[in-house]
Design a protein around this motif. Structure first.
Motif, PDB file in Angstrom:
ATOM      1  N   MET A 171       0.804  -1.216   0.000  1.00 19.27           N
ATOM      2  CA  MET A 171       0.000   0.000   0.000  1.00 19.27           C
ATOM      3  C   MET A 171       0.842   1.274   0.000  1.00 19.27           C
ATOM      4  O   MET A 171       0.292   2.362   0.058  1.00 19.27           O
ATOM      5  CB  MET A 171      -0.915   0.024   1.223  1.00 19.27           C
ATOM      6  N   GLY A 172       2.153   1.133  -0.102  1.00 17.01           N
ATOM      7  CA  GLY A 172       3.040   2.283  -0.023  1.00 17.01           C
ATOM      8  C   GLY A 172       3.958   2.447  -1.210  1.00 17.01           C
ATOM      9  O   GLY A 172       5.093   2.909  -1.074  1.00 17.01           O
TER      10      GLY A 172
ATOM     11  N   ALA B 183      -1.122   3.333  -5.294  1.00 10.66           N
ATOM     12  CA  ALA B 183      -0.060   3.086  -4.309  1.00 10.66           C
ATOM     13  C   ALA B 183       0.047   1.620  -3.925  1.00 10.66           C
ATOM     14  O   ALA B 183       1.032   1.216  -3.302  1.00 10.66           O
ATOM     15  CB  ALA B 183      -0.295   3.932  -3.056  1.00 10.66           C
ATOM     16  N   GLY B 184      -0.952   0.803  -4.271  1.00  3.23           N
ATOM     17  CA  GLY B 184      -0.858  -0.641  -4.038  1.00  3.23           C
ATOM     18  C   GLY B 184      -0.223  -1.310  -5.237  1.00  3.23           C
ATOM     19  O   GLY B 184      -0.726  -1.210  -6.357  1.00  3.23           O
ATOM     20  N   VAL B 185       0.895  -1.995  -5.034  1.00  2.25           N
ATOM     21  CA  VAL B 185       1.633  -2.617  -6.140  1.00  2.25           C
ATOM     22  C   VAL B 185       1.556  -4.129  -5.987  1.00  2.25           C
ATOM     23  O   VAL B 185       2.136  -4.712  -5.073  1.00  2.25           O
ATOM     24  CB  VAL B 185       3.099  -2.144  -6.163  1.00  2.25           C
ATOM     25  N   ASP B 186       0.823  -4.764  -6.887  1.00  4.16           N
ATOM     26  CA  ASP B 186       0.585  -6.210  -6.803  1.00  4.16           C
ATOM     27  C   ASP B 186       1.657  -7.005  -7.526  1.00  4.16           C
ATOM     28  O   ASP B 186       1.778  -8.208  -7.313  1.00  4.16           O
ATOM     29  CB  ASP B 186      -0.788  -6.537  -7.385  1.00  4.16           C
ATOM     30  N   SER B 187       2.417  -6.350  -8.394  1.00  4.34           N
ATOM     31  CA  SER B 187       3.501  -7.046  -9.074  1.00  4.34           C
ATOM     32  C   SER B 187       4.459  -6.029  -9.670  1.00  4.34           C
ATOM     33  O   SER B 187       4.096  -4.860  -9.889  1.00  4.34           O
ATOM     34  CB  SER B 187       2.961  -7.969 -10.170  1.00  4.34           C
TER      35      SER B 187
ATOM     36  N   THR C 263       5.006   3.313   6.694  1.00  6.43           N
ATOM     37  CA  THR C 263       4.025   3.326   7.763  1.00  6.43           C
ATOM     38  C   THR C 263       2.743   4.039   7.359  1.00  6.43           C
ATOM     39  O   THR C 263       2.730   4.947   6.534  1.00  6.43           O
ATOM     40  CB  THR C 263       4.606   4.011   9.006  1.00  6.43           C
ATOM     41  N   SER C 264       1.660   3.624   7.991  1.00  5.51           N
ATOM     42  CA  SER C 264       0.375   4.300   7.877  1.00  5.51           C
ATOM     43  C   SER C 264       0.217   5.174   9.119  1.00  5.51           C
ATOM     44  O   SER C 264       0.212   4.679  10.246  1.00  5.51           O
ATOM     45  CB  SER C 264      -0.756   3.275   7.790  1.00  5.51           C
TER      46      SER C 264
ATOM     47  N   GLY D  28       0.726  13.152   7.653  1.00  4.57           N
ATOM     48  CA  GLY D  28       0.551  11.724   7.843  1.00  4.57           C
ATOM     49  C   GLY D  28      -0.015  11.081   6.590  1.00  4.57           C
ATOM     50  O   GLY D  28      -1.062  11.480   6.097  1.00  4.57           O
ATOM     51  N   THR D  29       0.670  10.083   6.073  1.00  3.29           N
ATOM     52  CA  THR D  29       0.237   9.407   4.851  1.00  3.29           C
ATOM     53  C   THR D  29      -0.241   8.001   5.177  1.00  3.29           C
ATOM     54  O   THR D  29       0.016   7.465   6.249  1.00  3.29           O
ATOM     55  CB  THR D  29       1.375   9.329   3.822  1.00  3.29           C
ATOM     56  N   ASN D  30      -0.885   7.391   4.211  1.00  9.63           N
ATOM     57  CA  ASN D  30      -1.356   6.022   4.363  1.00  9.63           C
ATOM     58  C   ASN D  30      -0.451   5.089   3.562  1.00  9.63           C
ATOM     59  O   ASN D  30      -0.812   4.597   2.506  1.00  9.63           O
ATOM     60  CB  ASN D  30      -2.805   5.899   3.881  1.00  9.63           C
ATOM     61  N   GLY D  31       0.769   4.888   4.080  1.00  9.50           N
ATOM     62  CA  GLY D  31       1.710   3.995   3.419  1.00  9.50           C
ATOM     63  C   GLY D  31       2.990   4.641   2.952  1.00  9.50           C
ATOM     64  O   GLY D  31       3.909   3.940   2.505  1.00  9.50           O
ATOM     65  N   PHE D  32       3.107   5.959   3.048  1.00  9.80           N
ATOM     66  CA  PHE D  32       4.318   6.669   2.643  1.00  9.80           C
ATOM     67  C   PHE D  32       5.044   7.274   3.847  1.00  9.80           C
ATOM     68  O   PHE D  32       5.937   8.097   3.683  1.00  9.80           O
ATOM     69  CB  PHE D  32       3.983   7.778   1.644  1.00  9.80           C
ATOM     70  N   GLY D  33       4.647   6.900   5.060  1.00 12.58           N
ATOM     71  CA  GLY D  33       5.304   7.407   6.253  1.00 12.58           C
ATOM     72  C   GLY D  33       4.907   8.833   6.581  1.00 12.58           C
ATOM     73  O   GLY D  33       3.889   9.352   6.112  1.00 12.58           O
TER      74      GLY D  33
END
Length: 850
Positions: free
Chosen positions: A68-69, A96-100, A457-458, A762-767
């Motif tokens: 998610m980051g 921001a979600g990388v599945d591959s 971090t989220s 504050g980010t959701n996955g980028f610290g």
């Protein structure tokens, strides 16, 4: 009129104005100011790394994907990492979600990412990101299906694969019954492979009411047999793994035109990866669920592709039911010596995860640790956490556990193709890295934090107090930190109570030694831990109350918590539908429901001046208390956003009853904006110059200003961004750019109480992102430009109009005073020209020289 260019330094400092903006365009959109952005250092990753991929032809080039980051690149073999996706916008947050991930061996500049966060009801996006400069920039191809970078099964892969003989060809596995896809033009366009027979029938729990385990992982990996073709010609033999408990591995011998299930393959488990050895051996680790959290058994198999013979080579086979209580995840092959392979457990949580190494292709294995008479164990390594000291979570474990652990969810395990002594593996807390695997048998390996530069971090809560640490953070999963030095990682301090995720942190404004926090607890595993914490030492030491509000659930809790201005009362609003908002005057030993109709799951804050006042908000209804939170009164304020409003509101320090509300979310009324109250929430005024806002925070006032700087995420003049106002919201300055957007960063932000212009996001996955004005802004003195015998805001406005070309001269003779801005040793007309170019953005740094 004549313009004199002079410099008087501190003699006229009393008249100085800090012109720290780049001026607006002719359309008069909000001004913009260059900012420098970096992360507040946490290090260690702080989140799950399901995929690590080395480029096979360029030394030291390696990539990592997060769930998610975003994605990261390293050009020094994994010593340090660079985030590639800070540019992801608020609207494009699902990318921001990388599945591959796939990196091109034939052209190492080419990089591909399969992006999208969820395939369930709250997901909507699938895309392939293509780069020809190693991820510095991307082009986007939208897909006709969703991608699930943060869904179960993200540990499997890689779903994206580049033909090693003809790199214009790529294959891609999809979720949710969408099958296998092919591109012949470097990923620009994609076509479904109609002949592929099985999109994957496995579904872990079709009745999952949480809409999470009731989805299909689908086609999970693609592997080419490079030796089946020659350079410039499409590879003929391709292996594909699917999530299916029956036939799960398929092969094509004609470049993907026709397919067959590979004969003799194992059944009853799911193939996590398919790795092809230079010797023509396909290695496959299996888990009996999709993962990444669970799995109760597994195996490792290899296929001799020349003979079609399958052999089970598990370090601990599934037939050993007394010892195989986990499934297998990561598997690595040493390209320089293909007989050396490594395997990792996926779902061994206790006492630790396992890694094994074989020097004979899996016939025999050596474990990275072993038992030496319970509970003692022998490790062939030492762990170095000096660069991320929090990774022991402040705990001293007893054997057979260690502190820290190797970790669980080890889906990715890779050996450097250019350095057989280097391997890395991803866990739920980042990457571990070893550079001396040649010492495996000696038992002297050093495994160190391998996530330097990764900040995944989220962020849930941010507070910048007037004294003590510059910043205190509440984070998902790893609690949070006191950031006394923003440039280095800190030890973990929120040990007791361990709330896992600290959803909200607050302190008493007039008694800043007193702090409170609330978070999540799983009572099944921690029956004696309550969901609120208290500190009388500015957060250095914590204790918990003896109780919590009645009716709290076994798991979760979260919510918001507020301490009044002198620390004598606390109001807590759990994020639980059936638990009321409560107050405590004895540090959580007792909790009493508030009166006055405050709805459950409201957000609560305290007044930053008056200890008698608390505030609450939910869905367009505002409440205030004047008796330390015991009772609340519903405000008569009308017109506030209702349904869908997340209600990020805060009270301003140093000003009683001064409140700002950033409603966020979507609502049926189409109302958003930014709202301000100066009477303790009894009435609100909507600002006319802000269309949307999701978060709001305050920091040190600008020089010459008495009102704190205000920071928001939102839309001003129809432009999305992060903004700062130095004049109580009258005007706004955009402080971020297209390269720095940070995805879904709508949880919290705050300015620094002691440093003007500094903001924490504050980010959701980028610290935690920290922004500060870029460069050093010189003192610029504006003279009396309109002849009214005073130097005031009108003169400042006239100068802006002059620089924009709206006027050609000033009404009176004047002084524009600056320093030697180009360092040529003299103060002359050229300095004024340089300053104008600086303000207009064509010069970005002073002093300046050509």
């Amino acid at each position: 009129m004549r313009k004199k260019l002079l410099y008087f330094g501190s003699l006229i400092a009393a008249l100085s104005l800090m012109l720290s903006i780049v001026l607006p365009t002719a359309s008069m959109a909000a001004a913009a100011q260059p900012y420098k952005w970096q992360n507040v250092k946490i290090e260690g990753g702080g989140g799950y790394i399901p995929g690590i991929v080395f480029n096979q032809t360029e030394k030291n080039l390696v990539y990592a994907r997060t769930d998610m980051g975003g994605a990261y690149r390293s050009t020094d073999g994994g010593n340090t990492w660079t985030q590639l996706m800070n540019w992801v916008s608020y609207e494009d947050w699902e990318l921001a979600g990388v599945d591959s991930l796939a990196t091109d061996a034939a052209d190492p500049n080419r990089l591909y990412l399969q992006c999208g966060l969820y395939t369930n009801s709250w997901g909507s996006r699938g895309a392939v990101l293509r780069s020809t400069d190693k991820g510095n920039t991307f082009q986007i191809t939208e897909l006709p299906f969703k991608v699930g970078g943060n869904m179960p099964g993200r540990n499997m892969g890689e779903r994206l694969a580049i033909d090693p003989n003809k790199n214009s060809i790529l294959f891609m596995g999809a979720r949710e019954g969408q099958g296998l896809w092919k591109s012949s033009d470097y990923g620009a366009t994609w076509t479904k492979v109609a002949s592929f027979p099985n999109p994957g029938t496995y579904i872990q729990d079709p009745n999952d009411t949480n809409d999470y385990l009731n989805h299909y992982p689908g086609v999970v990996w693609v592997t080419f047999d490079k030796k089946s073709s020659t350079a410039g010609n499409a590879t003929k033999t391709i292996y594909v793994g699917v999530a299916d408990l029956k036939e799960s591995i398929y092969r094509s011998n004609d470049g993907g035109n026709t397919w067959e299930a590979v004969p003799g393959q194992p059944t009853g488990m799911l193939p996590q990866h398919g790795k092809m050895s230079p010797k023509g051996i396909l290695y496959v680790p299996y888990n009996n669920t999709q993962g990444p959290y669970d799995g109760s058994t597994g195996d490792v198999w290899k296929l001799e592709t020349a003979t079609g013979v399958w052999t089970r080579i598990s370090p601990i086979p599934s037939t050993d039911t007394a010892n195989c209580y986990f499934g297998y995840g990561g598997l690595a092959i040493d390209p320089q010596n293909p007989d050396i392979i490594m395997a990792a457990s996926l779902s061994s949580w206790w006492p630790d995860g396992y890694i094994w190494r074989s020097k004979d292709g899996g016939n025999t294995w050596s474990p990275i640790w072993s038992m030496a008479g319970y509970p003692n164990r022998v490790n062939k390594y030492t762990l170095d956490i000096s660069q991320a000291p929090w990774m022991d979570f402040g705990q001293l474990k007893s054997m057979p556990e260690t502190s820290p652990k190797l970790g669980a969810m080890m889906a990715s395990l890779e050996i450097d193709p250019f350095n057989s002594s280097r391997f890395m593996f991803g866990t739920g807390a980042g990457i571990w890295k070893c550079d001396n695997a040649d010492k495996w048998d000696d038992g002297t390996m050093v495994i160190k934090v391998g996530s330097i530069g990764m900040e995944e971090t989220s962020v849930l809560s941010l507070v910048s107090p007037p004294t003590g640490p510059n910043l205190v953070s509440g984070l998902g999963d790893i609690a949070g930190f006191l950031h006394t030095d923003l440039t280095k990682a800190h030890p973990w301090i929120f040990v007791q109570p361990n709330l896992t995720s600290n959803h909200c942190i607050d302190y008493a404004e007039n008694n800043p030694q007193f702090w409170v926090r609330c978070g999540d607890v799983d009572k099944q595993w921690n029956p004696n831990t309550n969901r609120t914490g208290f500190s009388y030492s500015a957060g250095e030491n914590w204790f918990q109350g003896n109780s919590e509000p009645n009716g709290m659930p076994m798991t979760g809790g979260g919510g918001t918590i507020a301490a009044n201005a002198d620390g004598t009362a606390v109001v807590y609003a759990p994020a639980v539908d059936y638990v009321p908002v409560c107050y405590s005057t004895d540090n959580g030993n007792t909790w009493t429901p508030v009166t006055g109709g405050v709805p459950n799951k409201a957000k609560v804050r305290s007044d930053r001046v008056n200890p008698n006042k608390f505030y609450a908000y939910k869905d367009g209804e505002f409440y205030y208390s004047t008796d330390k939170g015991k009772s609340f009164t519903k405000s008569a304020a009308a017109g506030l956003p209702k349904k869908g409003s997340t209600g990020n509101f805060k009270a301003v320090f140093g000003r009683e009853g001064d409140i700002w509300l950033a409603p966020g979310g979507d609502n049926t009324e189409g109302i958003n904006g930014l709202w301000h109250s100066t009477d303790g929430g009894k009435s609100f005024t909507k600002l006319s110059n802000v269309q949307k806002s999701e978060t709001v925070g305050f920091g040190m006032a600008a020089p010459g200003q008495s009102y704190p700087a205000i920071y928001i995420q939102g839309v001003v003049d129809n432009v999305r961004g992060f903004y700062r106002s130095d004049d109580a919201g009258a005007t706004w300055v955009k402080i971020n750019d297209a390269a720095n957007q940070f995805g879904n960063a709508n949880a919290d932000l705050t300015g620094d109480r002691r440093v003007y212009g500094r903001v924490y996001i504050g980010t959701n996955g980028f610290g935690i992102k920290m922004g500060e004005p870029a460069g050093t802004i010189p003192e610029i003195i504006v003279g009396d430009l309109n002849g009214d015998k005073s130097v005031d805001a009108t003169d400042y406005a006239l100068m802006k109009m002059y620089l924009l070309g709206a006027i050609n001269d000033f009404p009176v003779e004047n002084d524009i005073i600056a320093g030697d801005l180009n360092s040529d040793g003299v103060i002359d007309a050229l300095d004024f020209s340089v300053f104008k170019r600086f303000l207009l953005g064509t010069v970005t740094k002073l002093p300046y020289s050509d």
